[in-house]
Design a protein around this motif. Sequence first.
Motif, PDB file in Angstrom:
ATOM      1  N   THR A 163       0.818  -1.209   0.000  1.00 14.26           N
ATOM      2  CA  THR A 163       0.000   0.000   0.000  1.00 14.26           C
ATOM      3  C   THR A 163       0.848   1.252   0.000  1.00 14.26           C
ATOM      4  OG1 THR A 163      -0.132  -0.154   2.375  1.00 14.26           O
ATOM      5  CG2 THR A 163      -2.016  -1.006   1.143  1.00 14.26           C
ATOM      6  N   ALA A 164       1.998   1.204   0.666  1.00 16.08           N
ATOM      7  CA  ALA A 164       2.794   2.428   0.794  1.00 16.08           C
ATOM      8  C   ALA A 164       3.270   2.941  -0.568  1.00 16.08           C
ATOM      9  CB  ALA A 164       3.961   2.207   1.737  1.00 16.08           C
ATOM     10  N   PRO A 165       3.979   2.114  -1.383  1.00 20.02           N
ATOM     11  CA  PRO A 165       4.413   2.624  -2.681  1.00 20.02           C
ATOM     12  C   PRO A 165       3.222   3.005  -3.550  1.00 20.02           C
ATOM     13  CG  PRO A 165       5.109   0.331  -2.378  1.00 20.02           C
ATOM     14  CD  PRO A 165       4.420   0.746  -1.137  1.00 20.02           C
ATOM     15  N   ASP A 166       2.150   2.245  -3.424  1.00 21.40           N
ATOM     16  CA  ASP A 166       0.941   2.538  -4.186  1.00 21.40           C
ATOM     17  C   ASP A 166       0.439   3.937  -3.887  1.00 21.40           C
ATOM     18  OD1 ASP A 166      -0.216   0.886  -6.077  1.00 21.40           O
ATOM     19  OD2 ASP A 166      -2.104   0.899  -4.962  1.00 21.40           O
ATOM     20  N   ALA A 167       0.361   4.232  -2.591  1.00 19.97           N
ATOM     21  CA  ALA A 167      -0.142   5.538  -2.175  1.00 19.97           C
ATOM     22  C   ALA A 167       0.792   6.648  -2.642  1.00 19.97           C
ATOM     23  CB  ALA A 167      -0.301   5.575  -0.656  1.00 19.97           C
ATOM     24  N   THR A 168       2.095   6.384  -2.544  1.00 24.20           N
ATOM     25  CA  THR A 168       3.056   7.391  -3.005  1.00 24.20           C
ATOM     26  C   THR A 168       2.865   7.641  -4.495  1.00 24.20           C
ATOM     27  OG1 THR A 168       4.547   6.258  -1.513  1.00 24.20           O
ATOM     28  CG2 THR A 168       5.466   8.058  -2.794  1.00 24.20           C
ATOM     29  N   GLY A 169       2.711   6.537  -5.247  1.00 25.11           N
ATOM     30  CA  GLY A 169       2.499   6.653  -6.684  1.00 25.11           C
ATOM     31  C   GLY A 169       1.296   7.517  -6.981  1.00 25.11           C
ATOM     32  N   ARG A 170       0.231   7.293  -6.238  1.00 28.63           N
ATOM     33  CA  ARG A 170      -0.981   8.041  -6.500  1.00 28.63           C
ATOM     34  C   ARG A 170      -0.794   9.512  -6.166  1.00 28.63           C
ATOM     35  NH1 ARG A 170      -5.183   5.296  -3.422  1.00 28.63           N
ATOM     36  NH2 ARG A 170      -4.207   3.446  -4.272  1.00 28.63           N
ATOM     37  N   ARG A 171       0.101   9.778  -5.195  1.00 29.72           N
ATOM     38  CA  ARG A 171       0.340  11.160  -4.802  1.00 29.72           C
ATOM     39  C   ARG A 171       1.230  11.872  -5.824  1.00 29.72           C
ATOM     40  NH1 ARG A 171       3.429  12.497  -0.921  1.00 29.72           N
ATOM     41  NH2 ARG A 171       3.784  10.364  -0.222  1.00 29.72           N
ATOM     42  N   LEU A 172       2.180  11.117  -6.408  1.00 30.98           N
ATOM     43  CA  LEU A 172       3.150  11.737  -7.306  1.00 30.98           C
ATOM     44  C   LEU A 172       2.662  11.821  -8.749  1.00 30.98           C
ATOM     45  CD1 LEU A 172       6.544  10.345  -5.990  1.00 30.98           C
ATOM     46  CD2 LEU A 172       5.482  12.570  -5.604  1.00 30.98           C
ATOM     47  N   LEU A 173       1.780  10.892  -9.125  1.00 28.52           N
ATOM     48  CA  LEU A 173       1.350  10.792 -10.520  1.00 28.52           C
ATOM     49  C   LEU A 173       0.856  12.120 -11.098  1.00 28.52           C
ATOM     50  CD1 LEU A 173       1.486   8.404 -12.385  1.00 28.52           C
ATOM     51  CD2 LEU A 173      -0.943   7.996 -12.004  1.00 28.52           C
ATOM     52  N   PRO A 174      -0.004  12.874 -10.391  1.00 33.30           N
ATOM     53  CA  PRO A 174      -0.488  14.131 -10.959  1.00 33.30           C
ATOM     54  C   PRO A 174       0.642  15.084 -11.354  1.00 33.30           C
ATOM     55  CG  PRO A 174      -1.788  13.546  -9.047  1.00 33.30           C
ATOM     56  CD  PRO A 174      -0.661  12.559  -9.112  1.00 33.30           C
ATOM     57  N   TRP A 175       1.765  15.009 -10.650  1.00 35.03           N
ATOM     58  CA  TRP A 175       2.873  15.930 -10.957  1.00 35.03           C
ATOM     59  C   TRP A 175       3.572  15.555 -12.260  1.00 35.03           C
ATOM     60  CZ3 TRP A 175       2.973  20.329  -8.510  1.00 35.03           C
ATOM     61  CH2 TRP A 175       2.361  20.409  -7.243  1.00 35.03           C
ATOM     62  N   ALA A 176       3.321  14.340 -12.774  1.00 38.62           N
ATOM     63  CA  ALA A 176       3.972  13.920 -14.016  1.00 38.62           C
ATOM     64  C   ALA A 176       3.216  14.415 -15.243  1.00 38.62           C
ATOM     65  CB  ALA A 176       4.085  12.397 -14.051  1.00 38.62           C
ATOM     66  N   ALA A 177       1.967  14.851 -15.064  1.00 31.51           N
ATOM     67  CA  ALA A 177       1.152  15.244 -16.221  1.00 31.51           C
ATOM     68  C   ALA A 177       1.728  16.486 -16.903  1.00 31.51           C
ATOM     69  CB  ALA A 177      -0.284  15.491 -15.778  1.00 31.51           C
ATOM     70  N   GLY A 178       2.063  17.506 -16.115  1.00 31.99           N
ATOM     71  CA  GLY A 178       2.623  18.725 -16.681  1.00 31.99           C
ATOM     72  C   GLY A 178       3.883  18.441 -17.496  1.00 31.99           C
ATOM     73  N   PRO A 179       4.873  17.758 -16.892  1.00 32.96           N
ATOM     74  CA  PRO A 179       6.101  17.448 -17.635  1.00 32.96           C
ATOM     75  C   PRO A 179       5.863  16.675 -18.931  1.00 32.96           C
ATOM     76  CG  PRO A 179       6.458  17.115 -15.298  1.00 32.96           C
ATOM     77  CD  PRO A 179       5.016  17.475 -15.448  1.00 32.96           C
ATOM     78  N   ALA A 180       4.872  15.792 -18.961  1.00 31.03           N
ATOM     79  CA  ALA A 180       4.592  15.062 -20.199  1.00 31.03           C
ATOM     80  C   ALA A 180       4.266  16.035 -21.319  1.00 31.03           C
ATOM     81  CB  ALA A 180       3.445  14.080 -19.984  1.00 31.03           C
ATOM     82  N   TRP A 181       3.517  17.079 -20.990  1.00 27.53           N
ATOM     83  CA  TRP A 181       3.150  18.081 -22.004  1.00 27.53           C
ATOM     84  C   TRP A 181       4.325  19.017 -22.307  1.00 27.53           C
ATOM     85  CZ3 TRP A 181      -1.604  18.722 -24.649  1.00 27.53           C
ATOM     86  CH2 TRP A 181      -2.544  17.719 -24.344  1.00 27.53           C
ATOM     87  N   PHE A 182       5.163  19.255 -21.287  1.00 30.84           N
ATOM     88  CA  PHE A 182       6.380  20.043 -21.545  1.00 30.84           C
ATOM     89  C   PHE A 182       7.250  19.318 -22.563  1.00 30.84           C
ATOM     90  CE2 PHE A 182       6.018  21.867 -17.011  1.00 30.84           C
ATOM     91  CZ  PHE A 182       5.115  22.808 -17.467  1.00 30.84           C
ATOM     92  N   ARG A 194      -4.613  19.965  -6.308  1.00 27.73           N
ATOM     93  CA  ARG A 194      -5.158  18.624  -6.056  1.00 27.73           C
ATOM     94  C   ARG A 194      -6.484  18.403  -6.796  1.00 27.73           C
ATOM     95  NH1 ARG A 194      -1.885  16.852  -2.507  1.00 27.73           N
ATOM     96  NH2 ARG A 194      -0.950  18.190  -0.933  1.00 27.73           N
ATOM     97  N   ARG A 195      -6.563  18.854  -8.033  1.00 24.74           N
ATOM     98  CA  ARG A 195      -7.789  18.676  -8.810  1.00 24.74           C
ATOM     99  C   ARG A 195      -7.622  17.620  -9.893  1.00 24.74           C
ATOM    100  NH1 ARG A 195     -11.140  23.108  -8.488  1.00 24.74           N
ATOM    101  NH2 ARG A 195     -12.534  21.793  -9.702  1.00 24.74           N
ATOM    102  N   LEU A 196      -6.508  16.886  -9.874  1.00 20.22           N
ATOM    103  CA  LEU A 196      -6.152  16.092 -11.031  1.00 20.22           C
ATOM    104  C   LEU A 196      -6.205  14.596 -10.770  1.00 20.22           C
ATOM    105  CD1 LEU A 196      -5.275  16.903 -13.832  1.00 20.22           C
ATOM    106  CD2 LEU A 196      -2.908  16.603 -13.156  1.00 20.22           C
ATOM    107  N   SER A 197      -6.317  14.182  -9.499  1.00 17.93           N
ATOM    108  CA  SER A 197      -5.961  12.816  -9.103  1.00 17.93           C
ATOM    109  C   SER A 197      -6.476  11.723 -10.056  1.00 17.93           C
ATOM    110  CB  SER A 197      -6.451  12.547  -7.683  1.00 17.93           C
ATOM    111  OG  SER A 197      -7.671  13.197  -7.466  1.00 17.93           O
TER     112      SER A 197
END
Lengths: 312, 253
Positions: free
Chosen positions: A2-21, A60-63
């Motif tokens: 659960t721990a890495p899973d939760a971290t992943g879910r927390r970090l994932l939204p931050w990857a969206a911007g860079p993908a478009w960059f 936090r509108r992206l999860s």
Amino acid sequence: MTAPDATGRRLLPWAAGPAWFLAALVTWRWPDADDFPATNPLAALFLAVGLALLAAAALRRLSARAPWAIALGLGFTAWEIAQAKLLWLPRPFFGTPQDLLDVFLTDWKKLGDSLLHSLGLLAVGYGIGAGLGVAIGVGLGRSPHFRYWVRPLIRLVGPLPPVALLPLAFVLVPSGRLASEALLALAAGFPTTILTWSGVAAVDPAFYDVARTMGARTRFLVLRVALPAAMPQIFVGLFMGLGVSFATLVVAEMLGVKSGLGFYMQWAQGWAAYPNMYAALLVMSLMCTGLVTLLFKIRDRVLAWQKDGLKW
Amino acid sequence: MVTHRPLGLALDHIDHGYTIGGTFTPVLDDISLTIAPGEFVALLGPSGCGKSTLLRLVAGLEPPRAGTIRAEGAPITGPGPDRIVMFQDPTLYPWRTVRGNVALGHDIAGRKDPESVDAAIELVGLKGFERAWPHQLSGGMAQRAALARALVNDPRVLILDEPLGKLDSLTRLTMQTELHRLWRDRGFTALMVTHDVEEALLLATRVVVFSPRPARIIGDLTIDLPPHRHRDDPRLLHLRKDILVQLGHSADW
Ligand SMILES: Nc1ncnc2c1ncn2[C@@H]1O[C@H](COP(=O)(O)OP(=O)(O)OP(=O)(O)O)[C@@H](O)[C@H]1O
Ligand SMILES: [Mg+2]
């Protein structure tokens, strides 16, 4: 786990911007394989989307939408590389993202105008068809006399694809617009009629008994008992009618109305302006999905009492 | 709250039946019954004998095949809000909340009286569920909502088809008390089908017993007991045994 899973879910939204960059960077720095329009505006657009996604992540509108946002950013990058930078597919038929953007930048007025024409035609035709469909369906469901006279007509005309009447309608009705509206009404009306009828016919007679013992008259029985009871079915009919209306609309615009998105598309094809065709297709699909969404929103509101959880 | 005068009913040689699968099935056989205004009549009979059918005829939902039903001397030609029915099934409208369902009679009459709607909901113990949809209620709660929907209308005749059939024994006792109190306070005529002989004896001033289908009247007892009855009253126990024998139980039971 659960721990890495939760971290992943927390970090994932931050990857969206860079993908478009990444998409912006590739578009901007990697030289185009040919002389494409609007490459820099496209890069700017990707950048703007990336910044908006970063802001959304911070708020936090992206999860739940994050995976989609990332996939789209990477998808545009891949499209950009494959077509604009390496030109893998033959050009006029397969466009680049900047071709598409260029159409919107240069031809937005005509596209917008076509969209408004299509929407206007749909609103009138579908609106009349849906209204008449509900009224006729209730009549068929409740009155044997009405059923006797109207049912044969419905059986004769209803199953006919409205498109089949187009050539005749354009000859008989002087205004192409009026002819199209009538056919749209027919397209929307038939499924709505049949499903309203089936809904009204299936109303539990005990519902009428309850109201009648309290002194209800026909008006109440129709408007406040039969209609709400049939509402789930009516919405199925309205949904099906909307689908047939879309098909009829496009064909009517291509054949007779000489305006609207269908006409624009045919015009683009005539000039081999494929990017314009893709752009019109995109606008049309957004229009259709938008209208279906609207219908479902209304349905969710009207049928709040139902326990089903269908989500569009 | 306006309280109307109770209505007297006269059923005169009623015959009725249905055609099921091509064959005619008699359901009611020569029923004659005179009910004075303000009486509380309990109808007892085996399942399927025709009790609900009789109530439909009195409500005016169907005309009898033969015979006449009069309310205060005038023949009944159709349903009307002076004779309110609580049906055997709750038949709540799924598209209305509990509150909307209870207010149905008011909506039909074009009357606004939220206080009496609230009072009826409270009376049946559904306070707090005003905004619930029917599918969110238990069977017993739905039945109580249907009872409230009938009670708000201030009927001159209240027609009840197994009104408390789905309730647990404790809720049932409370509702019996409430029903009895309402009947005494408002003074309507009550016509109630029940399968519970004890319930009939506790509430009714008169018990009518039907034969198996086609229903004929095989017993008509006036219950001459004080309004506040105790279920251990030996007279009540005695009557209960009589009625059970009429319904077909062996006497040595
Ligand atoms: N609408 C109808 N069509 C055909 N037959 C019917 C109809 N309504 C009732 N019947 C028949 O009439 C008979 C009596 O039914 P009714 O509902 O009056 O019984 P009941 O005494 O209320 O029984 P219960 O105690 O089980 O509720 C039954 O045999 C039933 O099959
Ligand atoms: Mg019954």
